[in-house]
Design a protein around this motif. Structure first.
Motif, short mmCIF file in Angstrom:
data_model
loop_
_atom_site.label_atom_id
_atom_site.label_comp_id
_atom_site.label_asym_id
_atom_site.label_seq_id
_atom_site.Cartn_x
_atom_site.Cartn_y
_atom_site.Cartn_z
N ARG A 83 61.14 45.58 35.58
CA ARG A 83 59.82 45.07 35.70
C ARG A 83 59.25 45.90 37.00
NH1 ARG A 83 56.52 40.34 34.77
NH2 ARG A 83 54.41 40.90 35.64
N GLU A 84 59.98 46.06 37.98
CA GLU A 84 59.30 46.84 39.20
C GLU A 84 59.31 48.15 38.87
OE1 GLU A 84 62.74 46.47 41.78
OE2 GLU A 84 62.20 44.69 42.76
N TYR A 85 60.07 48.95 37.86
CA TYR A 85 59.81 50.27 37.47
C TYR A 85 58.20 50.27 36.47
CZ TYR A 85 64.41 51.67 38.83
OH TYR A 85 65.62 51.92 39.35
N ALA A 86 58.16 49.45 35.69
CA ALA A 86 57.07 49.17 34.85
C ALA A 86 56.04 48.96 35.87
CB ALA A 86 57.22 48.05 33.90
N GLU A 87 55.79 48.23 36.80
CA GLU A 87 54.79 47.95 37.50
C GLU A 87 54.38 49.03 38.66
OE1 GLU A 87 52.80 45.50 37.80
OE2 GLU A 87 54.09 43.72 36.90
N ASN A 88 55.50 49.79 38.85
CA ASN A 88 55.08 51.07 39.67
C ASN A 88 54.41 52.11 38.67
OD1 ASN A 88 56.07 50.18 42.19
ND2 ASN A 88 58.08 50.89 41.73
N ASP A 89 54.79 52.34 37.45
CA ASP A 89 54.11 53.11 36.49
C ASP A 89 52.89 52.95 36.37
OD1 ASP A 89 56.78 54.62 36.58
OD2 ASP A 89 57.40 53.77 34.53
N LEU A 90 52.70 51.59 36.18
CA LEU A 90 51.24 51.19 35.96
C LEU A 90 50.37 51.40 37.22
CD1 LEU A 90 49.30 49.79 34.14
CD2 LEU A 90 50.07 47.33 34.97
N THR A 91 50.74 51.20 38.28
CA THR A 91 50.16 51.52 39.44
C THR A 91 49.80 53.09 39.55
OG1 THR A 91 51.08 49.54 40.71
CG2 THR A 91 50.12 51.34 41.95
N ARG A 92 50.73 53.78 39.26
CA ARG A 92 50.47 55.32 39.57
C ARG A 92 49.35 55.72 38.14
NH1 ARG A 92 55.84 55.79 39.00
NH2 ARG A 92 56.82 55.12 41.07
N ALA A 93 49.53 55.12 37.19
CA ALA A 93 48.54 55.37 36.01
C ALA A 93 47.41 54.74 36.44
CB ALA A 93 48.93 54.89 34.80
N LEU A 94 47.02 53.70 36.99
CA LEU A 94 45.74 53.25 37.32
C LEU A 94 45.21 54.13 38.61
CD1 LEU A 94 46.49 49.49 37.32
CD2 LEU A 94 45.33 50.87 35.66
N ARG A 95 46.03 54.65 39.24
CA ARG A 95 45.44 55.61 40.38
C ARG A 95 44.84 56.93 39.78
NH1 ARG A 95 50.40 54.97 44.26
NH2 ARG A 95 49.75 52.96 45.11
N GLU A 96 45.35 57.25 38.62
CA GLU A 96 45.01 58.35 37.95
C GLU A 96 43.71 58.61 37.02
OE1 GLU A 96 48.41 60.09 35.82
OE2 GLU A 96 49.45 60.34 37.72
N LEU A 97 43.26 57.31 36.92
CA LEU A 97 42.09 57.09 36.18
C LEU A 97 40.72 57.45 37.21
CD1 LEU A 97 42.63 53.55 34.54
CD2 LEU A 97 42.61 55.97 33.46
N HIS A 98 39.88 57.86 36.14
CA HIS A 98 38.71 58.28 37.07
C HIS A 98 37.81 56.98 37.05
CE1 HIS A 98 39.59 62.56 37.76
NE2 HIS A 98 39.80 62.43 36.22
N PRO A 99 37.22 56.42 38.18
CA PRO A 99 36.76 55.26 38.04
C PRO A 99 35.22 55.01 37.12
CG PRO A 99 37.08 56.02 40.42
CD PRO A 99 37.48 57.35 39.76
N ASP A 100 35.16 54.16 36.24
CA ASP A 100 34.00 53.96 35.53
C ASP A 100 33.41 52.72 35.87
OD1 ASP A 100 32.08 53.44 33.67
OD2 ASP A 100 33.48 54.08 31.90
N PRO A 101 32.19 52.66 36.09
CA PRO A 101 31.65 51.35 36.65
C PRO A 101 31.80 50.46 35.65
CG PRO A 101 30.22 53.09 36.97
CD PRO A 101 31.14 53.72 36.32
N ALA A 102 31.99 50.58 34.50
CA ALA A 102 32.14 49.30 33.52
C ALA A 102 33.54 48.78 34.00
CB ALA A 102 32.28 49.97 32.04
N TRP A 103 34.55 49.18 34.32
CA TRP A 103 35.67 48.54 34.34
C TRP A 103 36.39 48.60 35.93
CZ3 TRP A 103 38.85 52.07 36.22
CH2 TRP A 103 39.00 53.75 35.46
N ALA A 104 35.87 49.51 36.63
CA ALA A 104 36.38 49.70 37.88
C ALA A 104 36.37 48.44 38.99
CB ALA A 104 35.58 50.70 38.92
N ASP A 105 35.41 47.62 38.80
CA ASP A 105 35.51 46.45 39.69
C ASP A 105 36.40 45.59 39.36
OD1 ASP A 105 33.15 47.51 41.24
OD2 ASP A 105 31.67 46.23 39.93
#
Length: 159
Positions: A83-105
């Motif tokens: 679970r820790e590995y999966a959470e860290n992977d998810l966190t890194r993937a979310l950081r790489e996304l370019h913010p879009d006002p539709a979902w960024a907030d």
């Protein structure tokens, strides 16, 4: 006879201190368990927030990671590590996304809640672990009776 009164006073003081120590150590361990449950709930909420954006462009990998997070319980030590590995992977993937006002907030709010829950859990675990080394707690062998709380080794989602 005065020595009997002194002896009773000393025994009462030591008994009161022992009771206070046991209560404090147990309370800190209970708070650590409760904060871990709250952290897991916030992590699940963040994964569910990501799952709301299924089909959005660029979210394919992130949605797959969120599904892997939701699928892994944290009941055993091995599941906890996964679970820790999966959470860290998810966190890194979310950081790489370019913010879009539709979902960024929504994602930013979910990440802030995760970061706050993680900090609170870390503080309670630190206090519970420190309480295990109190002289009376060692004398009463509370560290054998109570399971040692564990930190969650996950990256801070807010940076």
């Amino acid at each position: 006879m005065w020595w009997l009164a002194v002896l009773v006073a000393i025994v009462a003081a030591v008994g009161a201190y022992a009771t206070w120590t046991v209560t404090r150590v147990e309370r800190l361990h209970r708070r650590a368990r409760t904060s871990e449950s709250a952290l897991l709930n916030k992590l699940d909420d963040r994964a569910e927030t990501v799952l709301k954006f299924v089909g959005q462009p660029g979210f394919d990998e992130v949605v797959a990671l969120a599904l892997s997070v939701v699928a892994v319980p944290a009941e055993t030590q091995r599941q906890r590590e996964l679970r820790e590995y999966a959470e860290n992977d998810l966190t890194r993937a979310l950081r790489e996304l370019h913010p879009d006002p539709a979902w960024a907030d929504d994602l930013e709010a979910a990440n802030r809640r995760v970061a706050l829950a993680r900090q609170i859990h870390t503080d309670f675990v630190r206090d519970a672990v420190a309480s295990r080394s109190l002289p009376m707690a060692v004398l009463l062998r509370l560290h054998h009776r109570l399971p040692r709380p564990q930190y969650w080794d996950i990256e801070d989602p807010v940076q």
